[in-house]
Design a protein around this motif. Structure first.
Motif, mmCIF file in Angstrom:
data_model
loop_
_atom_site.group_PDB
_atom_site.id
_atom_site.type_symbol
_atom_site.label_atom_id
_atom_site.label_comp_id
_atom_site.label_asym_id
_atom_site.label_seq_id
_atom_site.Cartn_x
_atom_site.Cartn_y
_atom_site.Cartn_z
ATOM 1 N N VAL A 1 0.847 -1.203 0.000
ATOM 2 C CA VAL A 1 0.000 0.000 0.000
ATOM 3 C C VAL A 1 0.879 1.248 0.000
ATOM 4 O O VAL A 1 0.636 2.209 -0.747
ATOM 5 C CB VAL A 1 -0.961 -0.007 1.214
ATOM 6 C CG1 VAL A 1 -1.703 1.318 1.336
ATOM 7 C CG2 VAL A 1 -1.947 -1.166 1.112
ATOM 8 N N ALA A 2 1.941 1.222 0.798
ATOM 9 C CA ALA A 2 2.857 2.378 0.857
ATOM 10 C C ALA A 2 3.460 2.646 -0.515
ATOM 11 O O ALA A 2 3.559 3.800 -0.951
ATOM 12 C CB ALA A 2 3.953 2.112 1.881
ATOM 13 N N LEU A 3 3.846 1.586 -1.201
ATOM 14 C CA LEU A 3 4.437 1.764 -2.534
ATOM 15 C C LEU A 3 3.428 2.388 -3.489
ATOM 16 O O LEU A 3 3.730 3.356 -4.198
ATOM 17 C CB LEU A 3 4.916 0.406 -3.067
ATOM 18 C CG LEU A 3 5.360 0.399 -4.534
ATOM 19 C CD1 LEU A 3 6.606 1.269 -4.730
ATOM 20 C CD2 LEU A 3 5.640 -1.031 -5.020
ATOM 21 N N LEU A 4 2.219 1.836 -3.510
ATOM 22 C CA LEU A 4 1.215 2.318 -4.482
ATOM 23 C C LEU A 4 0.742 3.735 -4.170
ATOM 24 O O LEU A 4 0.282 4.443 -5.074
ATOM 25 C CB LEU A 4 0.030 1.349 -4.529
ATOM 26 C CG LEU A 4 0.348 0.028 -5.236
ATOM 27 C CD1 LEU A 4 -0.774 -0.979 -5.018
ATOM 28 C CD2 LEU A 4 0.606 0.235 -6.734
ATOM 29 N N LYS A 5 0.851 4.151 -2.935
ATOM 30 C CA LYS A 5 0.504 5.545 -2.617
ATOM 31 C C LYS A 5 1.495 6.502 -3.276
ATOM 32 O O LYS A 5 1.163 7.630 -3.597
ATOM 33 C CB LYS A 5 0.529 5.776 -1.093
ATOM 34 C CG LYS A 5 -0.741 5.354 -0.364
ATOM 35 C CD LYS A 5 -0.549 5.640 1.129
ATOM 36 C CE LYS A 5 -1.664 5.065 1.964
ATOM 37 N NZ LYS A 5 -2.885 5.862 1.951
#
Ligand code: FES
Ligand code: FES
Lengths: 153, 207
Positions: free
Chosen positions: A109-113
């Motif tokens: 999720v952190a990456l895709l944000k």
């Protein structure tokens, strides 16, 4: 030491040692057992949470260093990216034993944000601090691509 | 017969490890003296250029130390430990020296050393830029590099000396926590050597 910390949007009171790692405050004091202990030395990623929206290993963050920053755990993570990752994880049947997966999901999720269309290299570099003893890496990478595509549409 | 061969092979491997260990030990003793000579001990070198170079070479014990080189790596991946192994897990410098989206230095390295887990920390934990890679470089090469504003982040000599003598992330090298050898001397004595080097003309070793 009595402290007030903000976890998943709610201020919580805890009474713990100053140097207690955030991981154990979450698990033992607050009963949020979704965040896992794998190594305790920042080598496996199982304990990944967000601190002010950024992924961090909670096993090496003493509670005294948290300050007023807000913690988000797997129980509280939300938003478009989190939903896309959840759907992709289910569709690909990513977990095997599941132990590492809350950390994997938080890192994904952190990456895709931050990166809307991550390349294989982006994914590998963002995720390789998250170890999976069941070796679900290939499905993780595919599911992150799926989630990125779903977020585009 | 096969068993004997296997035993021999195992023995040879053990010897190789021992010899390699001894070599590593020797190298470490040569490169990681615990103290720095004071500036005053260089007064006897009459020739100014020779004195400047000698001062830089003394400061070079710090520049070549694992505490410094580990975050001035030749590749995009830092090193770790006194043995200067590739960083585990694999992490890279990224655009600003702080890692890549999803895996920045402060994902694991928090604002201070966390000794219980032996994970070092500092609020600004990050890698030096690629133009400041010191791993595998001679002191002459490093000297030319750190004086060059095109490679050192636009620092003039005053800014460079300030960085070396005052920067608290540089200073972490003398407070690395258990399990890591501190850089030789103190940050103050390191800074004093470099100031004296600059005052004597900031000459670089020939190699
Ligand atoms: S438990 Fe924190 S990284 Fe392994
Ligand atoms: S699914 Fe078993 S450790 Fe990752």
């Amino acid at each position: 030491m009595a402290l007030a910390i903000k976890v998943n949007g709610t201020i919580q009171s805890v009474d713990v040692d100053n140097d207690a790692p955030l991981l154990w405050v979450l698990r033992d004091a607050l009963g949020l057992a979704g965040t896992k202990f794998g190594c305790g030395v920042a080598q496996c990623g199982a304990c990944t949470v967000f601190v002010d929206g950024k992924p961090m290993r909670s096993c090496t963050l003493p509670i005294s260093a948290l300050g007023t920053r807000e913690v988000t755990t797997i129980e509280g993570v939300s938003g478009r990216e989190a939903e896309a990752v959840q759907q992709a994880w289910i569709a690909r049947d990513v977990p095997q034993c599941g132990y590492c997966q809350s950390g994997q999901v938080m890192s994904a999720v952190a990456l895709l944000k931050q990166v809307k269309k991550p390349s294989d290299r982006d994914i590998d570099l963002a995720m390789n601090g998250n170890v999976c003893r069941c070796a679900t890496y290939v499905r993780i990478r595919a599911a992150i691509h799926d989630a990125a595509r779903a977020l585009e549409g | 017969m096969m068993r004997a061969q296997a035993l021999l092979a195992a023995g040879a491997a053990a010897v190789t490890v021992l010899v390699a260990g001894a070599a590593a030990q020797t190298t470490r003793q040569q490169t990681t003296a615990k103290d720095l000579r004071p500036v005053s001990s260089f007064q006897s070198v009459a020739d100014q250029q020779a004195r400047s170079i000698a001062l830089f070479e003394e400061a070079g014990k710090v520049l070549h130390h694992p505490r410094c080189v580990n975050c001035h790596p030749a590749t995009e991946r830092p090193l770790q430990s006194d043995a200067m192994r590739p960083h585990q897990p694999l992490v890279v410098r990224g655009a600003d020296g702080h890692g890549v989206p999803g895996m920045t230095c402060n994902t694991c390295h928090h604002t201070a050393n966390f000794d219980a887990a032996r994970v070092p920390g500092h609020p600004q934990w990050h890698l030096a830029p690629a133009s400041m890679a010191w791993e595998g470089r001679t002191l002459g090469e490093i000297c030319a590099q750190i004086k060059d504003p095109n490679r050192n982040g636009g620092k003039d000599m005053a800014a460079l000396l300030h960085h070396m003598a005052e920067d608290s992330l540089v200073g972490w090298g003398w407070s690395p926590g258990p399990g890591r050898e501190p850089a030789p001397g103190t940050q103050a004595s390191f800074g004093a050597l470099l100031r004296a080097w600059a005052d004597a003309g900031a000459h670089c070793p020939p190699s």
